[in-house]
Design a protein around this motif. Structure first.
Motif, PDB file in Angstrom:
ATOM      1  N   GLN A   1      16.089  36.172 -13.858  1.00 48.56           N
ATOM      2  CA  GLN A   1      15.484  34.874 -13.563  1.00 48.56           C
ATOM      3  C   GLN A   1      15.273  34.790 -12.060  1.00 48.56           C
ATOM      4  O   GLN A   1      16.209  34.989 -11.283  1.00 48.56           O
ATOM      5  CB  GLN A   1      16.383  33.734 -14.043  1.00 48.56           C
ATOM      6  CG  GLN A   1      15.734  32.368 -13.900  1.00 48.56           C
ATOM      7  CD  GLN A   1      16.625  31.241 -14.395  1.00 48.56           C
ATOM      8  OE1 GLN A   1      17.838  31.404 -14.528  1.00 48.56           O
ATOM      9  NE2 GLN A   1      16.030  30.097 -14.668  1.00 48.56           N
TER      10      GLN A   1
ATOM     11  N   ALA B   1       7.244  35.725 -21.541  1.00 47.06           N
ATOM     12  CA  ALA B   1       6.439  34.525 -21.812  1.00 47.06           C
ATOM     13  C   ALA B   1       7.301  33.275 -21.865  1.00 47.06           C
ATOM     14  O   ALA B   1       6.858  32.190 -21.475  1.00 47.06           O
ATOM     15  CB  ALA B   1       5.666  34.706 -23.120  1.00 47.06           C
ATOM     16  N   THR B   2       8.525  33.418 -22.355  1.00 46.89           N
ATOM     17  CA  THR B   2       9.445  32.285 -22.440  1.00 46.89           C
ATOM     18  C   THR B   2      10.826  32.733 -21.966  1.00 46.89           C
ATOM     19  O   THR B   2      11.128  33.926 -21.947  1.00 46.89           O
ATOM     20  CB  THR B   2       9.567  31.751 -23.884  1.00 46.89           C
ATOM     21  OG1 THR B   2      10.031  32.818 -24.725  1.00 46.89           O
ATOM     22  CG2 THR B   2       8.232  31.240 -24.407  1.00 46.89           C
ATOM     23  N   ALA B   3      11.636  31.766 -21.613  1.00 44.65           N
ATOM     24  CA  ALA B   3      13.008  32.083 -21.196  1.00 44.65           C
ATOM     25  C   ALA B   3      13.767  32.685 -22.376  1.00 44.65           C
ATOM     26  O   ALA B   3      13.672  32.184 -23.503  1.00 44.65           O
ATOM     27  CB  ALA B   3      13.709  30.822 -20.707  1.00 44.65           C
TER      28      ALA B   3
ATOM     29  N   GLU C   1      16.802  33.648 -24.957  1.00 48.01           N
ATOM     30  CA  GLU C   1      17.946  32.894 -25.477  1.00 48.01           C
ATOM     31  C   GLU C   1      19.219  33.612 -25.052  1.00 48.01           C
ATOM     32  O   GLU C   1      19.556  34.657 -25.583  1.00 48.01           O
ATOM     33  CB  GLU C   1      17.858  32.774 -26.999  1.00 48.01           C
ATOM     34  CG  GLU C   1      16.741  31.864 -27.457  1.00 48.01           C
ATOM     35  CD  GLU C   1      16.795  31.582 -28.955  1.00 48.01           C
ATOM     36  OE1 GLU C   1      17.885  31.693 -29.549  1.00 48.01           O
ATOM     37  OE2 GLU C   1      15.730  31.266 -29.510  1.00 48.01           O
TER      38      GLU C   1
ATOM     39  N   ALA D   1      10.931  31.873 -13.198  1.00 51.81           N
ATOM     40  CA  ALA D   1      10.334  32.756 -14.201  1.00 51.81           C
ATOM     41  C   ALA D   1      11.367  33.809 -14.578  1.00 51.81           C
ATOM     42  O   ALA D   1      12.295  34.099 -13.820  1.00 51.81           O
ATOM     43  CB  ALA D   1       9.073  33.426 -13.641  1.00 51.81           C
ATOM     44  N   TRP D   2      11.182  34.377 -15.761  1.00 51.38           N
ATOM     45  CA  TRP D   2      12.056  35.459 -16.227  1.00 51.38           C
ATOM     46  C   TRP D   2      11.262  36.760 -16.268  1.00 51.38           C
ATOM     47  O   TRP D   2      10.140  36.795 -16.775  1.00 51.38           O
ATOM     48  CB  TRP D   2      12.600  35.162 -17.618  1.00 51.38           C
ATOM     49  CG  TRP D   2      13.751  34.210 -17.618  1.00 51.38           C
ATOM     50  CD1 TRP D   2      13.704  32.853 -17.721  1.00 51.38           C
ATOM     51  CD2 TRP D   2      15.136  34.547 -17.500  1.00 51.38           C
ATOM     52  NE1 TRP D   2      14.962  32.316 -17.672  1.00 51.38           N
ATOM     53  CE2 TRP D   2      15.865  33.332 -17.546  1.00 51.38           C
ATOM     54  CE3 TRP D   2      15.832  35.742 -17.371  1.00 51.38           C
ATOM     55  CZ2 TRP D   2      17.256  33.296 -17.465  1.00 51.38           C
ATOM     56  CZ3 TRP D   2      17.220  35.708 -17.286  1.00 51.38           C
ATOM     57  CH2 TRP D   2      17.922  34.502 -17.333  1.00 51.38           C
TER      58      TRP D   2
END
Length: 198
Positions: free
Chosen positions: A84, A117-119, A121, A138-139
């Motif tokens: 991150q 595209a998404t963080a 889990e 961003a990740w």
């Protein structure tokens, strides 16, 4: 005698060693957790390290050959991290990371980098990272074939995106999988076979 291979999810703020070492705690109230606080297995040693402020997969073993081959950069075994970072990196910044950057007079090897595209889990970190509403994050998924001291953090900082959280997801064919912070397990038969072929 059968070799031992332990997969461990190192939590944040835990030292990647079984003893505290020579550095004293910052204060008398500070707790210095080490691998011995989580893994009650004798005579295994970490393959490589994760910084105290990094999390994720560690391999512990008593098999010297496997330890050497996974640690020596000549054998170029991949390590994959979810990172991150502050701000959203541009295509140019990502390309720079892929090509290698110069940190402390050393040019890093080319690596694989993509923005997620998404963080992902992940279990919450304790303590959580600092959150600033005015600064997006961003990740990235980064796969390196070397492991210099604090390399991922120095690489992202070199392109203007300081690392906020760093989690190692894989070492060669070994995956963090469903382990939770502080948990460990023995390698499966397939994982052991893969390690013996390294």
């Amino acid at each position: 005698m059968a070799y031992q291979y332990i997969l461990f999810y190192k939590p944040y703020n835990v030292l990647s060693q079984f003893s505290e070492g020579k550095t004293p705690p910052a204060s008398t109230t500070e707790l210095r957790l080490t691998l011995k606080d989580f893994v009650p297995v004798a005579d295994v040693y970490p393959v490589g390290r994760l910084d105290r402020d990094s999390e994720g997969l560690m391999l512990l073993t008593d098999h010297g050959r496997v330890q050497h081959r996974l640690s020596d950069p000549r054998f170029a075994h991949p390590r994959t991290y979810w990172v991150q970072v502050e701000q959203v990196p541009s295509a140019a910044a990502l390309a720079q990371l892929r090509q290698g950057v110069t940190i402390k007079g050393y040019r890093t090897r080319p690596c694989q980098v993509k923005q997620l595209a998404t963080a992902p889990e992940l279990p919450p970190r304790d303590p959580p990272i600092r959150f600033r509403q005015s600064i997006p994050t961003a990740w990235l998924e980064m796969t390196l074939q070397e492991g210099k001291n604090r390399q991922v953090r120095r690489m992202t900082a070199a392109v203007g995106h300081p690392t906020l959280r760093l989690v190692r997801m894989a070492i060669a064919h070994l995956q963090l999988g469903t382990l939770q912070p502080g948990q460990w397990r023995s390698a499966t038969a397939d994982e052991r076979q893969g390690l013996l072929q390294i």
